[in-house]
Scaffold this motif. Structure first.
Motif, PDB file in Angstrom:
ATOM      1  N   ASN A  59      28.042 -65.975  39.988  1.00  0.00           N
ATOM      2  CA  ASN A  59      28.555 -65.070  38.955  1.00  0.00           C
ATOM      3  C   ASN A  59      27.465 -64.150  38.412  1.00  0.00           C
ATOM      4  O   ASN A  59      27.734 -63.003  38.068  1.00  0.00           O
ATOM      5  CB  ASN A  59      29.193 -65.858  37.812  1.00  0.00           C
ATOM      6  CG  ASN A  59      30.533 -66.428  38.194  1.00  0.00           C
ATOM      7  OD1 ASN A  59      31.181 -65.954  39.115  1.00  0.00           O
ATOM      8  ND2 ASN A  59      30.939 -67.466  37.491  1.00  0.00           N
TER       9      ASN A  59
ATOM     10  N   ASN B 244      37.858 -54.444  43.404  1.00  0.00           N
ATOM     11  CA  ASN B 244      38.335 -55.774  43.008  1.00  0.00           C
ATOM     12  C   ASN B 244      38.504 -56.688  44.215  1.00  0.00           C
ATOM     13  O   ASN B 244      38.169 -57.878  44.148  1.00  0.00           O
ATOM     14  CB  ASN B 244      39.643 -55.662  42.224  1.00  0.00           C
ATOM     15  CG  ASN B 244      39.427 -55.201  40.805  1.00  0.00           C
ATOM     16  OD1 ASN B 244      38.376 -55.462  40.222  1.00  0.00           O
ATOM     17  ND2 ASN B 244      40.398 -54.519  40.256  1.00  0.00           N
ATOM     18  N   LYS B 245      38.997 -56.162  45.320  1.00  0.00           N
ATOM     19  CA  LYS B 245      39.099 -56.966  46.549  1.00  0.00           C
ATOM     20  C   LYS B 245      37.715 -57.425  46.993  1.00  0.00           C
ATOM     21  O   LYS B 245      37.521 -58.574  47.409  1.00  0.00           O
ATOM     22  CB  LYS B 245      39.753 -56.159  47.667  1.00  0.00           C
ATOM     23  CG  LYS B 245      41.226 -55.921  47.481  1.00  0.00           C
ATOM     24  CD  LYS B 245      41.777 -55.059  48.607  1.00  0.00           C
ATOM     25  CE  LYS B 245      43.224 -54.697  48.387  1.00  0.00           C
ATOM     26  NZ  LYS B 245      43.748 -53.841  49.459  1.00  0.00           N
TER      27      LYS B 245
ATOM     28  N   HIS C 274      36.488 -60.217  44.621  1.00  0.00           N
ATOM     29  CA  HIS C 274      37.157 -61.489  44.922  1.00  0.00           C
ATOM     30  C   HIS C 274      36.587 -62.104  46.196  1.00  0.00           C
ATOM     31  O   HIS C 274      36.397 -63.323  46.280  1.00  0.00           O
ATOM     32  CB  HIS C 274      38.669 -61.306  45.028  1.00  0.00           C
ATOM     33  CG  HIS C 274      39.334 -61.154  43.708  1.00  0.00           C
ATOM     34  ND1 HIS C 274      39.432 -62.176  42.788  1.00  0.00           N
ATOM     35  CD2 HIS C 274      39.922 -60.080  43.129  1.00  0.00           C
ATOM     36  CE1 HIS C 274      40.050 -61.755  41.707  1.00  0.00           C
ATOM     37  NE2 HIS C 274      40.359 -60.470  41.887  1.00  0.00           N
TER      38      HIS C 274
ATOM     39  N   THR D 108      27.269 -60.852  40.311  1.00  0.00           N
ATOM     40  CA  THR D 108      28.431 -59.974  40.437  1.00  0.00           C
ATOM     41  C   THR D 108      28.361 -58.886  39.375  1.00  0.00           C
ATOM     42  O   THR D 108      27.466 -58.878  38.529  1.00  0.00           O
ATOM     43  CB  THR D 108      29.752 -60.753  40.310  1.00  0.00           C
ATOM     44  OG1 THR D 108      29.803 -61.384  39.043  1.00  0.00           O
ATOM     45  CG2 THR D 108      29.892 -61.774  41.421  1.00  0.00           C
TER      46      THR D 108
ATOM     47  N   TRP E  13      33.320 -63.775  45.377  1.00  0.00           N
ATOM     48  CA  TRP E  13      33.520 -65.103  44.788  1.00  0.00           C
ATOM     49  C   TRP E  13      33.913 -66.109  45.855  1.00  0.00           C
ATOM     50  O   TRP E  13      33.435 -67.237  45.856  1.00  0.00           O
ATOM     51  CB  TRP E  13      34.563 -65.052  43.679  1.00  0.00           C
ATOM     52  CG  TRP E  13      34.133 -64.225  42.502  1.00  0.00           C
ATOM     53  CD1 TRP E  13      32.892 -64.204  41.906  1.00  0.00           C
ATOM     54  CD2 TRP E  13      34.916 -63.283  41.778  1.00  0.00           C
ATOM     55  NE1 TRP E  13      32.882 -63.308  40.876  1.00  0.00           N
ATOM     56  CE2 TRP E  13      34.099 -62.734  40.764  1.00  0.00           C
ATOM     57  CE3 TRP E  13      36.232 -62.850  41.884  1.00  0.00           C
ATOM     58  CZ2 TRP E  13      34.558 -61.778  39.864  1.00  0.00           C
ATOM     59  CZ3 TRP E  13      36.689 -61.904  40.984  1.00  0.00           C
ATOM     60  CH2 TRP E  13      35.862 -61.381  39.991  1.00  0.00           C
ATOM     61  N   ASP E  14      34.783 -65.708  46.783  1.00  0.00           N
ATOM     62  CA  ASP E  14      35.202 -66.601  47.863  1.00  0.00           C
ATOM     63  C   ASP E  14      34.032 -66.992  48.756  1.00  0.00           C
ATOM     64  O   ASP E  14      33.993 -68.101  49.295  1.00  0.00           O
ATOM     65  CB  ASP E  14      36.302 -65.962  48.714  1.00  0.00           C
ATOM     66  CG  ASP E  14      37.632 -65.846  47.981  1.00  0.00           C
ATOM     67  OD1 ASP E  14      37.806 -66.511  46.928  1.00  0.00           O
ATOM     68  OD2 ASP E  14      38.492 -65.086  48.455  1.00  0.00           O
TER      69      ASP E  14
END
Length: 86
Positions: A53, A40-41, A44, A56, A47-48
């Motif tokens: 999308n 999850n990190k 994220h 991913t 995305w940053d």
């Protein structure tokens, strides 16, 4: 790289190559919940960094080895974007 260990490598990849330290802390404990948190990190951070999308994947795609082509597509996208930071 074994895909089962990718949860460890991906976040380290971004934290080591990011000049902004996008992922600040990686948990090295071999516990399934920690694997999911590290993925999850990583997501994220993707995305940053601006990974689209469409490039991913879901945490379960990697943990349960589902939709591996999507995971590989993500890696390719991250490599393209990371070249800006290297």
């Amino acid at each position: 790289i074994k895909l089962s260990r990718a949860w460890f490598v991906f976040p380290r990849f971004l934290s080591s190559y990011s000049s902004k330290g996008i992922i600040k802390k990686i948990d090295d404990r071999p516990i399934p919940l920690v694997y999911a948190e590290n993925i999850n990190k990583y997501l994220h951070a993707c995305w940053d960094l601006g990974v689209p999308n469409a490039d991913t994947f879901n945490t379960s795609d990697l943990l349960q080895k589902k939709s591996l082509p999507q995971v590989i597509q993500n890696i390719s996208s991250v490599i393209r974007i990371a070249q800006v930071y290297i």
